[in-house]
Design a protein around this motif. Structure first.
Motif, short mmCIF file in Angstrom:
data_model
loop_
_atom_site.label_atom_id
_atom_site.label_comp_id
_atom_site.label_asym_id
_atom_site.label_seq_id
_atom_site.Cartn_x
_atom_site.Cartn_y
_atom_site.Cartn_z
N UNK A 1 -10.41 5.94 -4.43
CA UNK A 1 -10.86 7.40 -4.00
C UNK A 1 -9.68 8.04 -3.19
N UNK A 2 -8.62 6.91 -2.98
CA UNK A 2 -7.15 7.10 -1.76
C UNK A 2 -6.74 8.01 -2.14
N UNK A 3 -6.05 8.23 -3.78
CA UNK A 3 -5.53 9.49 -4.35
C UNK A 3 -5.90 10.80 -3.97
N UNK B 1 1.38 3.28 -10.58
CA UNK B 1 0.55 2.85 -10.77
C UNK B 1 -0.80 2.06 -9.95
N UNK B 2 -1.62 2.24 -10.15
CA UNK B 2 -3.39 1.98 -8.75
C UNK B 2 -3.67 1.60 -9.84
N UNK C 1 6.64 2.37 -8.87
CA UNK C 1 5.93 1.52 -8.25
C UNK C 1 4.61 1.11 -8.75
N UNK C 2 4.23 0.03 -8.54
CA UNK C 2 3.04 -0.88 -8.90
C UNK C 2 2.22 -1.01 -7.50
N UNK C 3 1.37 -0.45 -7.38
CA UNK C 3 0.84 -1.32 -6.22
C UNK C 3 0.12 -2.64 -6.44
N UNK D 1 -3.95 -0.20 -3.82
CA UNK D 1 -3.82 1.20 -3.69
C UNK D 1 -3.39 1.54 -2.03
N UNK D 2 -4.60 0.89 -0.64
CA UNK D 2 -4.50 1.21 0.30
C UNK D 2 -3.45 1.13 0.75
N UNK D 3 -2.24 0.17 0.87
CA UNK D 3 -1.26 -0.67 1.05
C UNK D 3 0.47 0.26 0.73
N UNK D 4 -0.87 0.20 -0.22
CA UNK D 4 0.99 0.64 -1.39
C UNK D 4 0.96 2.12 -0.57
N UNK D 5 -0.20 3.66 -0.34
CA UNK D 5 -0.06 4.18 -0.53
C UNK D 5 0.77 4.67 1.30
#
Length: 262
Positions: A129-131, A34-35, A79-81, A95-99
């Motif tokens: 746009x990270x993904x 989840x982003x 997972x939830x970002x 999103x950035x931290x999660x990935x």
């Protein structure tokens, strides 16, 4: 080969519902990320809201994988970002931290057959746009209804996909019972060089399931609505037809939409 897809769409259009039910319908190993800052993508899979990576890292800067990864319905990994409070900070930071953390913890070493990113598409922030930018996702699908703002967001998402050289696999029409809805969405898809791959009808079974923190697949497995999600995930998993979108200019978009409301 792992199928890695990103589902984009306007906030509130039904992305999370679509993603969670797709995951519930797929009988191979699935990983849902989840982003969306609302952090509600996996609620109906797990049966409750799970702690986000950002919230967990506030208490522990170096969490273990079992502190952020949860198992949901049909053995789906979840997972939830997470994101900041509304109006505070960058919504894409989660999103950035999660990935980065998922990579560090080798979260993908389990080799899931299907990875689904649920990404909010109406926030102007580099984090979303990270993904695509970091090539975590190979394909993009856009969820929209026939409503003006939903299609407006879809057109903007198409611009982003084109800029990032992403592969658009198709449009999912999540119906809101708008007049001529399927016709509107089908024409829009054609205009941006894509196609409608699924029409999901509006159904009270969705609301009933979500009230109970369940997917439709769990609560109403024999329903026609459940079959729609099964058909959708099967279509996506077997899809090998992609396009570079050709988003509309603002004038073109207004002209397209105006003929349906005049």
């Amino acid at each position: 080969m792992v199928k890695k897809i990103a589902i984009y769409g306007k906030g509130g259009i039904g992305k999370s519902t679509t993603v969670s039910n797709m995951a519930a319908a797929y009988d191979k190993d699935t990983f849902v990320i989840g982003c969306d800052p609302k952090a509600d993508t996996t609620r109906t899979l797990v049966g409750k809201r799970i702690p986000t990576i950002l919230d967990t890292m506030k208490e522990n800067k170096s969490p273990n994988l079992d502190e952020i990864l949860y198992q949901g319905f049909n053995n789906t990994l979840c997972v939830e970002a997470g994101g900041p409070e509304p109006g505070v900070g960058c919504a894409g930071r989660g999103v950035i931290v999660a990935m980065k953390l998922l990579d560090k913890l080798s979260a993908f070493d389990s080799n899931p057959d299907l990875v689904i990113y649920d990404v909010l598409g109406d926030v102007v922030c580099g984090g979303f746009s990270v993904p695509l930018r970091e090539e975590y996702a190979d394909e993009v699908y856009i969820v929209t209804s026939g409503e003006y703002m939903s299609l407006y967001a879809a057109n903007n998402i198409a611009k982003g996909i084109r800029k990032l050289n992403g592969k658009l696999g198709g449009i999912i029409c999540n119906c809101r019972n708008v007049k001529d809805e399927v016709e509107i969405v089908s024409e829009f898809a054609s205009l941006i060089s894509s196609k409608v791959i699924s029409v999901i009808p509006r159904s009270e079974l969705v609301q009933q399931s979500e009230y109970n923190a369940c997917t439709v697949l769990k609560m109403f497995p024999e329903s026609d609505q459940a079959d729609k999600y099964r058909e959708l995930v099967d279509t996506i998993v077997n899809n090998d037809s992609f396009s570079t979108p050709t988003p509309l200019t603002m004038d073109e978009f207004e002209s397209f939409f105006h003929k349906y409301v005049s």
